[in-house]
Design an enzyme around this catalytic site. Structure first.
Site, PDB file in Angstrom:
ATOM      1  N   PRO A 233       0.746  -1.444  -0.200  1.00  0.00           N
ATOM      2  CA  PRO A 233       0.133   0.017  -0.003  1.00  0.00           C
ATOM      3  C   PRO A 233       0.843   1.151   0.027  1.00  0.00           C
ATOM      4  CG  PRO A 233      -0.954  -1.580   1.626  1.00  0.00           C
ATOM      5  CD  PRO A 233       0.537  -2.048   1.046  1.00  0.00           C
ATOM      6  N   GLY A 236       2.357   3.878  -5.014  1.00  0.00           N
ATOM      7  CA  GLY A 236       2.082   4.712  -6.048  1.00  0.00           C
ATOM      8  C   GLY A 236       1.373   4.101  -7.250  1.00  0.00           C
ATOM      9  N   LYS A 237       0.678   3.081  -6.866  1.00  0.00           N
ATOM     10  CA  LYS A 237       0.002   2.307  -7.904  1.00  0.00           C
ATOM     11  C   LYS A 237      -1.013   3.046  -8.693  1.00  0.00           C
ATOM     12  CE  LYS A 237      -1.033  -1.106  -5.374  1.00  0.00           C
ATOM     13  NZ  LYS A 237      -0.371  -0.790  -4.205  1.00  0.00           N
ATOM     14  N   THR A 238      -2.117   3.414  -7.631  1.00  0.00           N
ATOM     15  CA  THR A 238      -2.955   4.499  -8.301  1.00  0.00           C
ATOM     16  C   THR A 238      -2.386   5.733  -8.844  1.00  0.00           C
ATOM     17  OG1 THR A 238      -4.600   3.653  -6.520  1.00  0.00           O
ATOM     18  CG2 THR A 238      -5.402   5.591  -7.743  1.00  0.00           C
ATOM     19  N   GLU A 455      16.130   1.214  27.574  1.00  0.00           N
ATOM     20  CA  GLU A 455      16.567   1.768  26.473  1.00  0.00           C
ATOM     21  C   GLU A 455      18.137   1.972  26.357  1.00  0.00           C
ATOM     22  OE1 GLU A 455      14.482   2.220  24.027  1.00  0.00           O
ATOM     23  OE2 GLU A 455      12.683   2.027  25.152  1.00  0.00           O
TER      24      GLU A 455
END
Length: 642
Positions: A233, A236-238, A455
């Site tokens: 997702p 940049g397919k669309t 941490e």
């Protein structure tokens, strides 16, 4: 004078027609029930004879069954006629005021009228001729209105000559595809698509097929019928499809796979037929179906009920249409999905989707290009380095980078800056990856020290291991669901070796190991670390074949065909071996981390104290305490690990 700007024709909604016909029918029934606008009241024959004997009747008109009675003005003023003195609008009632049912006494009724006329009690009377045509009209008009309304509705339902699948009620079977052509203002071009060089080359060739098809068909080549864009997702397919719409200069039909789905039986297949019919009529053309997995999922996998599946009918129609055009219709189908593994095999075969174009996550060079595209409309600092930004965003998709740029602009505006600088982008990456900073979260001194030690343990172990990613920043400021985070600078790898995975697992377990070394107790704060390390160990054993006891086997199915299997692909004995090896891997790296931290306990405590004081420390602070790493490598990117 030019007539180019002609006024649009008036469009009449069919609902106005339906409403008009209904009102006409109701109005006819209402006015047919009353002979005039006047208030007419039925009365009995005996009462009428009484009015006649008292000289109250002025005029009578009658037919075979009924009579209309008109009263004299002076009689109308009497109290007994109070209810018929006014018409329906409140004006004086001009008559008839009463209606009388004669029945079978027609001759007697006429005799009474004659006597009253001779005696001067009645001014006039007349007999009306019955109209057979009127009776027929009264009977047939309502029926004709109903038949006309029914025919009109049926013509609408049957399409009335509409194209393709527009043959369902209220056009429910028509395609919902949006048409883009040279008349539409499509501003996205291939220049706006950064990176994705291989995918753009494939897509540009498809556009060239449609622009000059004879170049390929003249030597016997066939135009590809379809191309499937596959990738994670946000890659940049669309956007590629939008660029095709802006570049192709041919009709471009765009819709989503869910646009075929409807609660009515047969609508999906009807919309598919209508879509392809429109595309053929406007060929050469392109059809783009986004999220095609909504209708292209493999058939027969999840239909355990045995009932008719509307989605499968839609897919069958899509398969037929894609393999149904002739070779010269010049219609190409583009589709996009991030779930290619669940698509039906018949949809993926050559002749339908001839090409599969994989759109991967961008590398560091492509991320720099994407940043340059999204930074164009943003007022940025002159010294902003896109190369540095690309290094800070490993694993980010194009959509993620667009979000980073927008978030950085919002942060700069929130801080009353006139331009977006480097720190705004770093804060935006922190915000997107780690979540919203929670400065007001109440943390006790004991908890804060535990978080700092945890941490600091990550930082210490990763600094000491050759293949672990070197640390860049550590923070104990809570973000999202995390109480602290460590940021690393990993090198980009195309393949990963076992020693690299083991070092990463050891660094991941460094936080819990530090808690054990310093406090001799552990806490729930290492949940995300345990989740990550367990996935890594399971992948080594069951997917990549990196375990000696399990051997060179994998239980991973990249095709997704085992998704609906009810059992594991290995025996119970093998399952026990897998569980034992996973546990052994994790525990060995945990003990390794404990050993490293015991050897560097004083440095670990010093680092934790600095972290409590500053809340955020950087690579320079670690170099001050530990010195330079002997196996320092030039990293490329930054990621976070909580």
């Amino acid at each position: 004078m030019s007539n180019d700007n002609k006024p649009n024709k008036l469009k009449i909604s069919p609902w106005f027609i339906y409403g008009g016909l209904l009102l006409a029918f109701l109005a006819y029934n209402y006015f047919a029930a009353s002979t005039s606008w006047n208030e007419t009241k039925p009365t009995s024959l005996s009462t009428f004879y009484k009015f006649l004997d008292e000289s109250q009747v002025k005029k009578v008109t009658y037919n075979k069954t009924t009579a209309d009675v008109y009263l004299k003005p002076e009689a109308l003023k009497l109290k007994e006629h109070e209810k018929v003195q006014k018409d329906m609008f409140g004006n004086p009632n001009k008559g008839p005021q009463y209606t009388v049912v004669i029945g079978d006494n027609n001759e007697l009724f006429k005799k009474k009228l004659d006597e009253a006329t001779k005696a001067g009690r009645l001014s006039e009377y007349s007999a009306e001729q019955d109209s057979a045509l009127g009776e027929w009209l009264i009977t047939l008009v309502p029926l004709l209105i109903i038949v006309a309304l029914w025919i009109f509705m049926m013509r609408r339902m049957s399409g009335g000559g509409a194209a393709g699948g527009g043959g369902q009620i209220f056009n429910i079977g028509k395609s919902k595809a949006k048409l883009f052509d040279e008349k539409n203002d499509i501003k996205v071009t291939f220049k706006d698509v950064a990176g994705l060089e291989g995918a753009k080359e494939e897509i540009q060739e498809i556009v060239e097929f449609l622009r000059t098809p004879e170049k390929y068909t003249s030597i016997g080549g066939k135009i590809p019928k379809g191309a499937l864009l596959v990738g994670p997702p946000g890659t940049g397919k669309t956007l590629l499809a939008k660029a095709v719409a802006g570049e192709a200069k041919v009709p471009f039909f765009s819709l989503s796979g869910s646009d075929f789905v409807e609660m009515f039986v047969g609508v999906g297949a009807s919309r598919v037929r209508d879509l392809f019919k429109q595309a053929k009529e406007k060929s050469p053309a392109i059809i783009f179906i986004d999220e095609i997995d909504a209708v292209g999922r493999a058939r027969g996998k999840n239909n355990f009920s045995g009932s008719n599946d509307e989605r499968e009918n839609t897919l069958n129609q899509l398969l037929t249409e894609m393999d149904g055009f002739g070779t010269n219709t010049n219609v190409i189908v583009l589709a996009a999905t991030n779930r290619a593994d669940v698509l039906d095999k018949a949809l993926m075969r050559a002749g339908r989707f001839d090409r599969q174009i994989y759109v991967d996550l961008p590398d560091i060079r492509e991320r720099r290009e994407i940043f340059e595209v999204h930074l164009k409309p943003i007022k940025k600092s002159e010294h902003l380095d896109t190369e540095f930004l690309a290094k800070q965003t490993p694993g980010f998709s194009g959509a993620d980078i667009a979000n980073v740029c927008n978030e950085a602009a919002l942060i700069a505006a929130r801080n009353n800056k006139t331009a977006v600088d480097k720190q705004d982008f770093l804060d935006a990456v922190d915000r997107i990856v780690g979540g919203l900073e929670k400065k007001n979260k109440i943390i006790s001194t004991e908890e804060k020290r535990a978080i700092a030690v945890h941490e600091a343990g990550h930082a210490t172990v990763s600094w000491m291991l050759e293949h672990a990613a070197p640390l860049v920043k550590v923070t104990i400021v809570p973000r999202g669901q995390s109480l602290g985070a460590a940021w690393y600078l990993p090198e980009e790898r195309l393949i990963v070796r076992p020693e690299q995975m083991l070092d990463e697992m050891c660094a991941t377990m460094g936080g819990r190991a530090a808690e054990r070394v310093i406090f001799d107790k552990i806490s729930t704060g290492a949940l995300s670390d345990l989740e990550k390390v367990t996935k890594q160990a399971r992948a080594m054993v069951t997917i990549y074949g990196l375990n000696e006891k399990v051997g060179n086997v994998t239980y991973y199915d990249s095709s997704g065909q085992s998704e609906y299997n009810f059992g594991k692909p290995y025996s119970e004995d093998t399952a026990q071996i897998i569980d034992k090896e996973i546990s052994t891997l994790i525990e060995s790296q945990y003990q390794r981390a404990i050993t490293l931290l015991i050897e560097n306990k004083d440095k670990l405590l010093k680092l934790a104290d600095i972290l409590i004081e500053k809340e955020v420390i950087f690579k320079d602070d670690l170099e001050t305490i530990f010195g330079s790493r002997p196996f320092e490598k030039s990293g490329h990117e930054v990621i976070t690990e909580a």
